[in-house]
Structure formats: structure tokens, C-alpha cells
Design a protein around this motif. Structure first.
Motif, short mmCIF file in Angstrom:
data_model
loop_
_atom_site.label_atom_id
_atom_site.label_comp_id
_atom_site.label_asym_id
_atom_site.label_seq_id
_atom_site.Cartn_x
_atom_site.Cartn_y
_atom_site.Cartn_z
N LEU A 1 4.64 2.82 5.29
CA LEU A 1 3.75 2.97 6.51
C LEU A 1 3.16 4.57 5.96
CD1 LEU A 1 2.71 2.89 9.12
CD2 LEU A 1 4.82 3.84 9.94
N VAL A 2 1.75 4.68 6.15
CA VAL A 2 1.44 6.34 5.98
C VAL A 2 0.08 6.33 6.82
CG1 VAL A 2 2.04 5.95 3.39
CG2 VAL A 2 -0.28 5.25 4.10
N GLN A 3 -0.35 7.69 6.89
CA GLN A 3 -1.41 7.86 7.83
C GLN A 3 -2.75 7.80 6.94
OE1 GLN A 3 -0.36 11.76 9.60
NE2 GLN A 3 0.60 10.98 11.50
N ALA A 4 -3.67 7.56 7.76
CA ALA A 4 -4.79 7.56 7.14
C ALA A 4 -5.18 8.67 6.42
CB ALA A 4 -6.16 7.43 7.90
N GLY A 5 -5.78 8.79 5.10
CA GLY A 5 -6.08 9.72 4.10
C GLY A 5 -4.98 10.00 2.93
N GLU A 6 -3.66 9.39 3.41
CA GLU A 6 -2.70 9.55 2.49
C GLU A 6 -2.64 8.63 1.34
OE1 GLU A 6 0.86 11.61 5.62
OE2 GLU A 6 0.85 9.64 4.89
N SER A 7 -1.76 8.69 0.56
CA SER A 7 -1.66 7.90 -0.95
C SER A 7 -0.44 7.16 -0.98
CB SER A 7 -1.98 8.88 -2.09
OG SER A 7 -3.06 9.61 -1.94
N LEU A 8 -0.38 6.04 -1.68
CA LEU A 8 0.57 5.34 -2.09
C LEU A 8 0.54 4.89 -3.36
CD1 LEU A 8 1.37 2.78 1.24
CD2 LEU A 8 2.67 4.93 0.21
N ARG A 9 1.51 4.55 -4.26
CA ARG A 9 1.52 3.86 -5.54
C ARG A 9 2.13 2.69 -5.52
NH1 ARG A 9 4.15 5.92 -11.20
NH2 ARG A 9 2.42 5.13 -12.55
N LEU A 10 1.84 1.50 -5.47
CA LEU A 10 2.44 0.24 -5.76
C LEU A 10 2.80 -0.12 -7.27
CD1 LEU A 10 0.34 -1.89 -3.59
CD2 LEU A 10 2.13 -0.62 -2.75
N ASN B 1 -5.40 6.00 -3.04
CA ASN B 1 -5.68 7.30 -2.57
C ASN B 1 -6.57 7.11 -1.21
OD1 ASN B 1 -4.16 8.48 -4.51
ND2 ASN B 1 -5.96 8.78 -5.86
N SER B 2 -6.76 7.99 -0.37
CA SER B 2 -7.67 7.97 0.90
C SER B 2 -7.60 6.81 1.64
CB SER B 2 -9.09 8.45 0.37
OG SER B 2 -9.10 9.73 -0.31
N LEU B 3 -6.28 6.32 1.74
CA LEU B 3 -6.05 4.98 2.53
C LEU B 3 -6.54 4.98 4.09
CD1 LEU B 3 -2.39 4.58 1.42
CD2 LEU B 3 -4.34 2.88 0.96
N LYS B 4 -7.21 3.76 4.07
CA LYS B 4 -7.84 3.63 5.49
C LYS B 4 -6.89 2.43 6.36
CE LYS B 4 -12.13 4.58 3.50
NZ LYS B 4 -13.54 4.13 3.30
N PRO B 5 -7.25 2.46 7.67
CA PRO B 5 -6.47 1.38 8.42
C PRO B 5 -6.83 -0.02 7.90
CG PRO B 5 -7.08 3.16 9.85
CD PRO B 5 -7.59 3.48 8.46
N GLU B 6 -7.99 -0.23 7.54
CA GLU B 6 -8.30 -1.60 6.99
C GLU B 6 -8.02 -1.67 5.73
OE1 GLU B 6 -10.36 1.14 7.92
OE2 GLU B 6 -12.27 1.34 6.80
N ASP B 7 -7.10 -0.67 5.05
CA ASP B 7 -6.43 -1.32 3.70
C ASP B 7 -4.95 -1.84 4.28
OD1 ASP B 7 -7.75 1.92 2.21
OD2 ASP B 7 -8.44 -0.23 1.90
N SER B 8 -4.73 -1.91 5.37
CA SER B 8 -3.41 -2.43 5.74
C SER B 8 -3.31 -3.98 5.29
CB SER B 8 -3.16 -2.10 7.38
OG SER B 8 -3.04 -0.80 7.49
N ALA B 9 -2.23 -4.38 4.77
CA ALA B 9 -2.15 -5.75 4.29
C ALA B 9 -0.80 -5.80 3.50
CB ALA B 9 -3.50 -6.08 3.47
N VAL B 10 -0.48 -7.00 3.20
CA VAL B 10 0.73 -7.31 2.37
C VAL B 10 -0.11 -7.45 0.84
CG1 VAL B 10 2.21 -9.01 1.27
CG2 VAL B 10 2.11 -8.61 4.03
N TYR B 11 0.22 -6.62 0.01
CA TYR B 11 -0.27 -6.60 -1.43
C TYR B 11 0.56 -7.33 -2.37
CZ TYR B 11 -3.49 -3.01 -0.01
OH TYR B 11 -4.81 -2.22 0.67
N TYR B 12 -0.01 -8.10 -3.16
CA TYR B 12 0.45 -9.05 -4.17
C TYR B 12 0.02 -8.83 -5.51
CZ TYR B 12 1.39 -12.07 0.06
OH TYR B 12 1.80 -12.39 1.16
N CYS B 13 0.67 -8.78 -6.51
CA CYS B 13 0.18 -8.68 -7.78
C CYS B 13 0.40 -10.21 -8.39
CB CYS B 13 1.38 -7.93 -8.62
SG CYS B 13 2.99 -8.28 -8.99
N ALA B 14 -0.53 -10.42 -9.28
CA ALA B 14 -0.55 -11.66 -9.81
C ALA B 14 -1.04 -11.85 -11.37
CB ALA B 14 -1.77 -12.58 -9.09
N ALA B 15 -0.79 -12.76 -12.09
CA ALA B 15 -0.81 -12.95 -13.47
C ALA B 15 -1.63 -14.19 -13.76
CB ALA B 15 0.37 -12.60 -14.14
#
Length: 124
Positions: A11-20, A84-98
Motif C-alpha cells: 500500500l502506497v500513496q499516489a506519486g510513490e514507487s514500488l518495485r515488484l 514510479n509515480s503511481l496512481k490510484p488507477e494502478d491499483s490491482a493484483v499484479y501477476y508475472c507470466a512466462a
């Protein structure tokens, strides 16, 4: 067979960053095209970014280009998504795939292996 495990969500605020991160098992990681997809509540799974087996080519969803960066370290059997520069609309479950081939990299039904996902929530 490739087993994929995502991590790094939160959970982050808008504008912050995460690294998956997406850690892969198996000796053939370096031969696979890898990708990130996301699923938001009430929406279909959406392509986010893909990277070629060697890492020399990258592809992005238009709305994340310039904010997200996909990369991989074949020596560590790991793929990353710097967000970077995360937005509320980026909220989701993120999956990796091959998958084995680059063709139709944006289509989730063309991927052979999936992780279980990691939740990303961006508050406004």
C-alpha cells in the motif's frame, strides 16, 4: 515447467514507487519471454509490460510507459517491475507470466505459466 512467485506489492500513496519482483524456478528462465499483467476489481486481466528472453526488448501498456520499467536478471532467475509515480488507477493484483514466443505478448491467454499475484494498492 516454470514456477513463478511475485513479491514487492503493498500500500502506497499516489506519486510513490514500488518495485515488484518475480522469482522463477527452473533452469530455462533465460529462454522465456516474461511479462507483467494486472487485474483490478471488476475488470479483465490487462497487459502491463513484457520483456524478451535476452532482455534486449521491452514493451509497455501506453498508460504506464515512462513510469514503469521492466527488467530481468537471468543469472538470478528474476524479473522486476519498477513502478514510479503511481496512481490510484494502478491499483490491482499484479501477476508475472512466462511464454516461449514473443508473438501476441499482450494476450494473457498466450502465456503458459503464471504466478499467484501480488496486491498493489495506491491511495489518493
Amino acid at each position: 515447467q516454470v514456477y513463478l512467485v511475485e513479491s514487492g506489492g503493498g500500500l502506497v500513496q499516489a506519486g510513490e514507487s514500488l518495485r515488484l519482483s518475480c522469482a522463477a524456478s527452473g533452469r530455462t528462465f533465460s529462454s522465456y519471454v516474461m511479462a507483467w499483467f494486472r487485474t483490478a476489481p471488476g475488470k479483465e486481466r490487462e497487459f502491463v509490460a513484457a520483456i524478451t528472453a535476452s532482455g534486449s526488448g521491452t514493451f509497455y501498456l501506453g498508460s504506464v510507459r515512462g513510469r514503469f520499467t521492466i527488467s530481468r536478471d537471468n543469472a538470478k532467475n528474476t524479473m522486476y517491475l519498477q513502478m514510479n509515480s503511481l496512481k490510484p488507477e494502478d491499483s490491482a493484483v499484479y501477476y508475472c507470466a512466462a511464454k516461449n514466443y514473443l508473438t501476441n505478448y499482450e494476450r494473457p491467454d498466450k502465456y503458459d505459466f503464471w504466478g499467484r499475484g501480488t496486491q498493489v494498492t495506491v491511495s489518493s
